[in-house]
Design a protein around this motif. Sequence first.
Motif, PDB file in Angstrom:
ATOM      1  N   LYS A 249      17.932   1.024 -12.800  1.00  0.00           N
ATOM      2  CA  LYS A 249      16.786   1.532 -13.563  1.00  0.00           C
ATOM      3  C   LYS A 249      15.855   0.399 -14.005  1.00  0.00           C
ATOM      4  N   GLY A 250      15.565  -0.508 -13.071  1.00  0.00           N
ATOM      5  CA  GLY A 250      14.631  -1.578 -13.357  1.00  0.00           C
ATOM      6  C   GLY A 250      15.236  -2.762 -14.086  1.00  0.00           C
ATOM      7  N   LYS A 251      16.512  -2.702 -14.455  1.00  0.00           N
ATOM      8  CA  LYS A 251      17.162  -3.809 -15.158  1.00  0.00           C
ATOM      9  C   LYS A 251      18.157  -4.481 -14.218  1.00  0.00           C
ATOM     10  N   THR A 252      18.277  -5.775 -14.347  1.00  0.00           N
ATOM     11  CA  THR A 252      19.291  -6.492 -13.594  1.00  0.00           C
ATOM     12  C   THR A 252      20.524  -6.589 -14.479  1.00  0.00           C
ATOM     13  N   VAL A 253      21.663  -6.137 -13.974  1.00  0.00           N
ATOM     14  CA  VAL A 253      22.900  -6.163 -14.746  1.00  0.00           C
ATOM     15  C   VAL A 253      23.997  -6.833 -13.923  1.00  0.00           C
ATOM     16  N   MET A 254      24.972  -7.386 -14.634  1.00  0.00           N
ATOM     17  CA  MET A 254      26.119  -7.964 -13.948  1.00  0.00           C
ATOM     18  C   MET A 254      26.939  -6.840 -13.341  1.00  0.00           C
ATOM     19  N   ASP A 255      27.603  -7.111 -12.232  1.00  0.00           N
ATOM     20  CA  ASP A 255      28.471  -6.090 -11.673  1.00  0.00           C
ATOM     21  C   ASP A 255      29.727  -5.964 -12.543  1.00  0.00           C
ATOM     22  N   GLN A 256      30.515  -4.956 -12.273  1.00  0.00           N
ATOM     23  CA  GLN A 256      31.654  -4.620 -13.105  1.00  0.00           C
ATOM     24  C   GLN A 256      32.646  -5.779 -13.237  1.00  0.00           C
ATOM     25  N   VAL A 257      32.962  -6.446 -12.132  1.00  0.00           N
ATOM     26  CA  VAL A 257      33.921  -7.556 -12.178  1.00  0.00           C
ATOM     27  C   VAL A 257      33.362  -8.692 -13.022  1.00  0.00           C
ATOM     28  N   GLN A 258      32.101  -8.990 -12.871  1.00  0.00           N
ATOM     29  CA  GLN A 258      31.483 -10.068 -13.659  1.00  0.00           C
ATOM     30  C   GLN A 258      31.557  -9.779 -15.147  1.00  0.00           C
ATOM     31  N   VAL A 259      31.333  -8.540 -15.533  1.00  0.00           N
ATOM     32  CA  VAL A 259      31.397  -8.178 -16.951  1.00  0.00           C
ATOM     33  C   VAL A 259      32.796  -8.457 -17.485  1.00  0.00           C
ATOM     34  N   VAL A 260      33.814  -8.033 -16.740  1.00  0.00           N
ATOM     35  CA  VAL A 260      35.198  -8.232 -17.175  1.00  0.00           C
ATOM     36  C   VAL A 260      35.542  -9.720 -17.180  1.00  0.00           C
ATOM     37  N   GLN A 261      35.125 -10.458 -16.176  1.00  0.00           N
ATOM     38  CA  GLN A 261      35.375 -11.902 -16.158  1.00  0.00           C
ATOM     39  C   GLN A 261      34.703 -12.595 -17.340  1.00  0.00           C
ATOM     40  N   GLN A 262      33.494 -12.177 -17.674  1.00  0.00           N
ATOM     41  CA  GLN A 262      32.795 -12.754 -18.828  1.00  0.00           C
ATOM     42  C   GLN A 262      33.539 -12.422 -20.117  1.00  0.00           C
ATOM     43  N   LEU A 263      34.057 -11.203 -20.202  1.00  0.00           N
ATOM     44  CA  LEU A 263      34.823 -10.804 -21.382  1.00  0.00           C
ATOM     45  C   LEU A 263      36.059 -11.698 -21.538  1.00  0.00           C
ATOM     46  N   TYR A 264      36.785 -11.935 -20.444  1.00  0.00           N
ATOM     47  CA  TYR A 264      37.951 -12.830 -20.509  1.00  0.00           C
ATOM     48  C   TYR A 264      37.532 -14.251 -20.902  1.00  0.00           C
ATOM     49  N   ALA A 265      36.394 -14.719 -20.414  1.00  0.00           N
ATOM     50  CA  ALA A 265      35.912 -16.056 -20.774  1.00  0.00           C
ATOM     51  C   ALA A 265      35.631 -16.138 -22.275  1.00  0.00           C
ATOM     52  N   GLU A 266      35.000 -15.100 -22.819  1.00  0.00           N
ATOM     53  CA  GLU A 266      34.715 -15.076 -24.266  1.00  0.00           C
ATOM     54  C   GLU A 266      36.017 -15.038 -25.061  1.00  0.00           C
ATOM     55  N   PHE A 267      36.978 -14.236 -24.615  1.00  0.00           N
ATOM     56  CA  PHE A 267      38.287 -14.165 -25.274  1.00  0.00           C
ATOM     57  C   PHE A 267      38.967 -15.533 -25.236  1.00  0.00           C
ATOM     58  N   GLY A 268      38.903 -16.207 -24.095  1.00  0.00           N
ATOM     59  CA  GLY A 268      39.516 -17.519 -23.949  1.00  0.00           C
ATOM     60  C   GLY A 268      38.921 -18.560 -24.879  1.00  0.00           C
ATOM     61  N   LYS A 269      37.641 -18.386 -25.230  1.00  0.00           N
ATOM     62  CA  LYS A 269      36.977 -19.302 -26.166  1.00  0.00           C
ATOM     63  C   LYS A 269      37.210 -18.885 -27.618  1.00  0.00           C
ATOM     64  N   GLY A 270      37.879 -17.754 -27.817  1.00  0.00           N
ATOM     65  CA  GLY A 270      38.078 -17.254 -29.177  1.00  0.00           C
ATOM     66  C   GLY A 270      36.818 -16.632 -29.752  1.00  0.00           C
ATOM     67  N   ASN A 271      35.890 -16.229 -28.904  1.00  0.00           N
ATOM     68  CA  ASN A 271      34.601 -15.688 -29.327  1.00  0.00           C
ATOM     69  C   ASN A 271      34.655 -14.159 -29.357  1.00  0.00           C
ATOM     70  N   VAL A 272      35.161 -13.617 -30.457  1.00  0.00           N
ATOM     71  CA  VAL A 272      35.284 -12.155 -30.584  1.00  0.00           C
ATOM     72  C   VAL A 272      33.914 -11.499 -30.521  1.00  0.00           C
ATOM     73  N   GLN A 273      32.902 -12.097 -31.138  1.00  0.00           N
ATOM     74  CA  GLN A 273      31.562 -11.500 -31.096  1.00  0.00           C
ATOM     75  C   GLN A 273      31.051 -11.444 -29.662  1.00  0.00           C
ATOM     76  N   GLY A 274      31.355 -12.456 -28.863  1.00  0.00           N
ATOM     77  CA  GLY A 274      30.981 -12.441 -27.453  1.00  0.00           C
ATOM     78  C   GLY A 274      31.643 -11.302 -26.706  1.00  0.00           C
ATOM     79  N   VAL A 275      32.908 -11.009 -27.036  1.00  0.00           N
ATOM     80  CA  VAL A 275      33.607  -9.863 -26.446  1.00  0.00           C
ATOM     81  C   VAL A 275      32.930  -8.572 -26.885  1.00  0.00           C
ATOM     82  N   LEU A 276      32.683  -8.442 -28.177  1.00  0.00           N
ATOM     83  CA  LEU A 276      32.077  -7.216 -28.710  1.00  0.00           C
ATOM     84  C   LEU A 276      30.707  -6.952 -28.106  1.00  0.00           C
ATOM     85  N   ASN A 277      29.959  -8.008 -27.803  1.00  0.00           N
ATOM     86  CA  ASN A 277      28.633  -7.856 -27.197  1.00  0.00           C
ATOM     87  C   ASN A 277      28.698  -7.233 -25.810  1.00  0.00           C
TER      88      ASN A 277
END
Length: 141
Positions: free
Chosen positions: A8-36
């Motif tokens: 819909k006109g927006k560029t978004v990460m694919d599903q795997v990228q979103v999950v990988q980014q979530l794990y990266a935020e968790f690994g850094k201890g960045n709960v707000q990054g996970v919540l985002n």
Amino acid sequence: MMRMKTLKGKTVMDQVQVVQQLYAEFGKGNVQGVLNLLHDDVTWIDPGAPDIPYAGKRKGKQEVQQFFMGMGGALEFTRFEPQQFFTDGNFVLVKGYFAGKSRSTGKSAESDWMMMWEVVNGKVKSYQAFLDTHNLVSAFK
């Protein structure tokens, strides 16, 4: 290489990228990054008996934040390794391994795990974990 798609006109990460980014935020201890990376009305299910302080079903970002606070207060991870990623439409299934110890007893726990993520429009809509809860309960007792 980052995989991006247009929705819909927006560029978004694919599903795997979103999950990988979530794990990266968790690994850094960045709960707000996970919540985002979560939908406002996310469903979050982590299995276990009442002996696992953070186990249960949660709805919404505020309850997921409470999950992370409970888990962080109860368990110290020594290893957390997402190892394989599988996709089917909006779903990402991840196989991995964790090891850690209970902060209250000092006892160790470890388990292979599977985590199922539903990603819609670049945000996690639902999450459910599958792991050896008996081993985890033993660490908390």
